[in-house]
Enzyme design. Sequence first.
Site, mmCIF file in Angstrom:
data_model
loop_
_atom_site.group_PDB
_atom_site.id
_atom_site.type_symbol
_atom_site.label_atom_id
_atom_site.label_comp_id
_atom_site.label_asym_id
_atom_site.label_seq_id
_atom_site.Cartn_x
_atom_site.Cartn_y
_atom_site.Cartn_z
ATOM 1 C CG PHE A 127 132.860 -16.250 -43.411
ATOM 2 C CD1 PHE A 127 132.277 -15.772 -42.243
ATOM 3 C CD2 PHE A 127 132.701 -17.578 -43.740
ATOM 4 C CE1 PHE A 127 131.537 -16.614 -41.421
ATOM 5 C CE2 PHE A 127 131.957 -18.427 -42.930
ATOM 6 C CZ PHE A 127 131.380 -17.941 -41.759
ATOM 7 C CG ASP A 196 131.494 -14.660 -50.308
ATOM 8 O OD1 ASP A 196 130.285 -14.351 -50.321
ATOM 9 O OD2 ASP A 196 131.972 -15.535 -49.557
ATOM 10 C CE1 TYR A 221 124.093 -18.088 -44.357
ATOM 11 C CE2 TYR A 221 123.965 -19.979 -45.830
ATOM 12 C CZ TYR A 221 124.709 -19.107 -45.057
ATOM 13 O OH TYR A 221 126.074 -19.251 -44.998
ATOM 14 C CE LYS A 222 126.014 -14.495 -44.764
ATOM 15 N NZ LYS A 222 126.140 -14.858 -43.357
ATOM 16 N NE ARG A 368 127.644 -9.968 -37.737
ATOM 17 C CZ ARG A 368 127.593 -10.944 -38.658
ATOM 18 N NH1 ARG A 368 128.444 -10.931 -39.658
ATOM 19 N NH2 ARG A 368 126.731 -11.921 -38.562
HETATM 20 C C1 PLP Z 1 131.255 -13.952 -46.707
HETATM 21 C C2 PLP Z 1 130.727 -15.312 -46.342
HETATM 22 N N1 PLP Z 1 130.979 -16.367 -47.150
HETATM 23 C C3 PLP Z 1 130.531 -17.597 -46.831
HETATM 24 C C4 PLP Z 1 129.773 -17.827 -45.690
HETATM 25 C C5 PLP Z 1 129.277 -19.176 -45.290
HETATM 26 O O1 PLP Z 1 129.480 -20.190 -46.203
HETATM 27 P P1 PLP Z 1 128.440 -21.396 -46.229
HETATM 28 O O2 PLP Z 1 127.162 -20.846 -46.791
HETATM 29 O O3 PLP Z 1 129.084 -22.440 -47.049
HETATM 30 O O4 PLP Z 1 128.225 -21.841 -44.821
HETATM 31 C C6 PLP Z 1 129.500 -16.751 -44.843
HETATM 32 C C7 PLP Z 1 128.686 -16.973 -43.624
HETATM 33 O O5 PLP Z 1 128.313 -16.111 -42.882
HETATM 34 C C8 PLP Z 1 129.987 -15.478 -45.170
HETATM 35 O O6 PLP Z 1 129.757 -14.433 -44.362
#
Ligand code: PLP
Length: 411
Positions: A127, A196, A221-222, A368
């Site tokens: 990402f 991550d 938030y996911k 997706r």
């Molecule tokens: C793998 C991954 N890391 C980080 C993030 C986003 O980072 P942040 O929460 O700082 O916006 C996303 C957002 O979809 C993501 O898919």
Amino acid sequence: MPEPSRAAALAADAADPLAFTRARFALPAGVTYLDGNSLGALPVGVAATVADAVTREWGTDLITSWNANGWWGLPARLGDRIGALVGAAPGQVVCGDSTSVQLFQALVALTRLTPGRTRLITDGANFPTDQYLAESAARLLGLELVRVSPAELASVLNERAAVVAFSAVDYRTGELWDAPAVTAAVHGAGARMLWDLAHVAGAVPFDLDGVGADAAVGCSYKYLNGGPGAPAWLYVAARHHDVLDLPLTGWQGHAEPFALHASYAPAAGIERGRIGTPSILGMRALDAALDAFDGVSLTNLRAKSLALTDLVIAYADAYLPGVEPVTPREHARRGSQVALRLEHAYEVTQALIVRGVVGDFRAPDMLRLGLTPLYLRHVDVWDALEALRRVLASGEWRAPRFARAAGGAVT
Ligand SMILES: Cc1ncc(COP(=O)(O)O)c(C=O)c1O
């Protein structure tokens, strides 16, 4: 895979041991929500909890709430609740800030654990924020940044490697990497491993302690359904706590935060991962949201996630010519989403949304579909796929209103 049918989907719902969790969400009528891998749906308890936090805790109890209502303990308490979903024993996860901030914290801190090494490795398909923060950390620390797929890691892993930072699930393709094997290889080379878990926590069981990860980050938030901008989280393995030198040394991570010393001294344990004053309202929302996992077996969660993604792949194979599932077919290599490659994916995504099926588009050519096991039924997925078939067969996606405006926003 057997040919899918609506009757089989209904039968799977009737036998679903997780059917009870759907009622824990306030789902909008007429919408099939397949975007929980971007922003999870609203759990029913959140609104009342946040209202109470505003009117009673903030409005009436005011500053006494830091102790009386447990505000001070929220980062660690929520950290442990999240930790239980990703295989972290208590005391190793702290909740707060954004994933991006936590990535920076972890990248720098792990590099400081590997002095003399000069290479930071990330995935060129990671990402963007993961790559941007890795670029910045590398610049700051004088490291060489190397981008490589987890599949090609062996080609760049040597005594120069300091930290390897990968997402466990590829946000575009939904591919789940072999975390135990990757972590073991990284450790074999004397480097540190940062995962991550944004697309893992709440949908794919993970064993942070078991795989021996050095650190991990994730958003809430996911699949954790904590709401837009919900506080993220940082895991650091307990074995590193005593020497953990995090770059963002906010006062809340101080050993004696209320002594208001001029110089920083880190708190013991994961408490040193706190930075500044946390977003209490966001934490209250997340706390209520996590109740949706009460009594949920992660084995059942994974089984349902795989059944739902299996259904998408089998349906595409059987009924959607020209639509290619990009997500791996092997269960062991699949997260909780299916990415479908098709022509005019952007327009098709928009046309589907008008039909009440919310997925999202990822450039250049992917639709997706996020499959959240807690609130989706098999029959919802079946009906959504039927809608996709109709959108494609009718050509309704060709309507000018679905065309991608030059430079326009992408959902
Ligand atoms: C793998 C991954 N890391 C980080 C993030 C986003 O980072 P942040 O929460 O700082 O916006 C996303 C957002 O979809 C993501 O898919």
